[in-house]
Design a protein around this motif. Structure first.
Motif, PDB file in Angstrom:
ATOM      1  N   CYS A 250       0.900  -1.306   0.052  1.00 37.08           N
ATOM      2  CA  CYS A 250      -0.031   0.212  -0.020  1.00 37.08           C
ATOM      3  C   CYS A 250       1.000   1.172   0.068  1.00 37.08           C
ATOM      4  CB  CYS A 250      -0.893  -0.071   1.195  1.00 37.08           C
ATOM      5  SG  CYS A 250      -0.108   0.210   2.603  1.00 37.08           S
ATOM      6  N   PHE A 252       1.454   5.237   1.729  1.00 40.01           N
ATOM      7  CA  PHE A 252       1.291   5.751   2.898  1.00 40.01           C
ATOM      8  C   PHE A 252       1.813   7.077   3.072  1.00 40.01           C
ATOM      9  CE2 PHE A 252       2.528   6.919   7.486  1.00 40.01           C
ATOM     10  CZ  PHE A 252       1.459   6.420   8.223  1.00 40.01           C
ATOM     11  N   THR A 259      -3.373   5.772   5.045  1.00 34.55           N
ATOM     12  CA  THR A 259      -3.129   4.718   4.016  1.00 34.55           C
ATOM     13  C   THR A 259      -4.028   4.548   2.494  1.00 34.55           C
ATOM     14  OG1 THR A 259      -2.453   3.106   5.816  1.00 34.55           O
ATOM     15  CG2 THR A 259      -2.899   2.187   4.048  1.00 34.55           C
ATOM     16  N   LYS A 349       4.939   1.073   0.862  1.00 39.10           N
ATOM     17  CA  LYS A 349       4.893  -0.003   1.931  1.00 39.10           C
ATOM     18  C   LYS A 349       4.973  -1.471   1.339  1.00 39.10           C
ATOM     19  CE  LYS A 349       4.199   2.167   5.883  1.00 39.10           C
ATOM     20  NZ  LYS A 349       5.035   1.973   7.040  1.00 39.10           N
TER      21      LYS A 349
END
Length: 369
Positions: A250, A252, A259, A349
């Motif tokens: 994901c 961030f 997120t 991430k």
């Protein structure tokens, strides 16, 4: 798309360790480096023999020790692997402590407790960005840094109830006994160019692989074909091998702490920058997210960002009118004082992904390997 590299030493080093057959004037330099690598081989081999003959002492902690490391310079995924293992044991009710050297920190000699699992006591500069990142990500896990990992472990045992230690980047730390010795090999470039430092990227001779309890073949794209072919050699016979890879999980937002799914930013434009051992892998990860990279800035590994670096990043982002600035987790922990609202700073991430045969139950066993 233009890529700017802010260090000529990185370019030279990458050229050296990725060259197998030098041509022209390079042959003289590579001949000299080969001679230096012979001296390096003698030193490394002598050290290993001294430990195996018990002339140099190996110390044992009273709790289980799992080591994660590699035999090449550059990124093989040690930090996300340590992160995944610590989470696994923590979720299974074990009190975990991570022992790290804290490479690049301001005081490498001192023992420093970075986090007790609830509170962080240090900064990225005093702990080193990897240790600080692990402390920030892992609730309930103790993180400490110290050059002598045995003394660091004993220090922790006087303060906390610990079930097991994870030794970060510990393959060469022969002073400390480990019950499980995990070796990471990059599937695309498992042995660099096959030569020892400084002629190549190997930190140890290939014979050191025999110390491994298990081998994790790491990949950024899920393709392990190249390494699988090499690992058919007898040198690796009897050592369990498992495929793992790292995939974008994901995004961030560093300023808002929000997120965002990968698909939501797909199609946008970005400036990306990193100061890590393997910037190529970071770029490849961003490319898989289908984001248009307008500019890429590559800083030295463990780079300590200064205000003029941040000014340059934001100036370029504004001039190219990109939607986002994207960086890595390990870079982001050093940027908190410099965050601005003008262009969103996004952290990519990553996710540690395993195949069906991954030995989670074996790792959970108290007997080790």
């Amino acid at each position: 798309m233009k890529t700017e590299t802010y260090t000529s030493s990185r370019q030279w080093f990458n050229k050296i360790i990725n060259t197998t057959q030098p041509e022209g004037g390079w042959r003289v330099l590579f001949s000299f480096l080969y001679l230096v690598s012979l001296l390096y081989f003698f030193i490394v081999k002598s050290r290993t023999v001294l430990y195996s003959c018990k002339i140099l002492k190996t110390y044992t902690l009273p709790k289980r020790v799992i080591s994660v490391g590699n035999i090449t310079v550059g990124g093989t995924g040690k930090t996300p692997t340590v992160l995944a293992l610590a989470r696994f044991f923590n979720e299974n009710g074990k009190k975990v402590a991570i022992l790290s050297r804290g490479y690049g920190r301001t005081n490498e000699g001192a023992i420093l407790i970075v986090s007790d699992g609830n509170q962080i006591f240090s900064s990225p500069s005093s702990a080193g960005e990897e240790a600080y990142f692990l402390a920030k990500e892992l609730k309930g896990v103790i993180v400490a840094v110290g050059k002598n990992r045995y003394k660091t472990g004993l220090n922790l045992l006087t303060k906390y109830k610990i079930d097991l230690f994870i030794l970060d980047d510990g393959y060469q730390h022969l002073k400390l006994h480990r019950d499980t010795n995990i070796l990471l090999l990059d599937s695309d470039h498992p042995f660099s160019n096959g030569s020892l430092l400084p002629r190549g990227g190997l930190r140890e001779p290939l014979s050191s692989i025999k110390r491994a309890s298990m081998i994790f073949l790491t990949s950024k794209n899920g393709n392990h074909n190249k390494a699988a072919a090499i690992l058919k050699e007898e040198l690796f016979a009897g050592i369990p091998k498992y495929n793992v890879h790292f995939a974008p999980k994901c995004f961030f937002n560093a300023l808002t702490a929000e997120t965002c799914p990968i698909k939501k930013l797909s199609g946008n434009t970005s400036l990306i920058f990193s100061g890590i051992a393997n910037p190529r892998s970071f770029r490849a990860m961003v490319d898989t997210c289908h984001i248009q990279v307008v500019r890429e800035l590559v800083f030295p590994d463990h780079h300590r960002y200064q205000p003029h670096d941040i000014d340059a990043i934001y100036d370029i982002a504004r001039s190219r009118k990109v939607d986002f600035i994207i960086t890595t987790d390990k870079d982001a922990v050093k940027l908190t004082p410099y965050l601005r609202k003008e262009v969103p700073l996004i952290i990519l991430k990553l996710e540690f992904k395993t195949e069906a045969d991954f030995p989670w139950e074996t790792l959970k066993s108290e007997k080790g390997s």
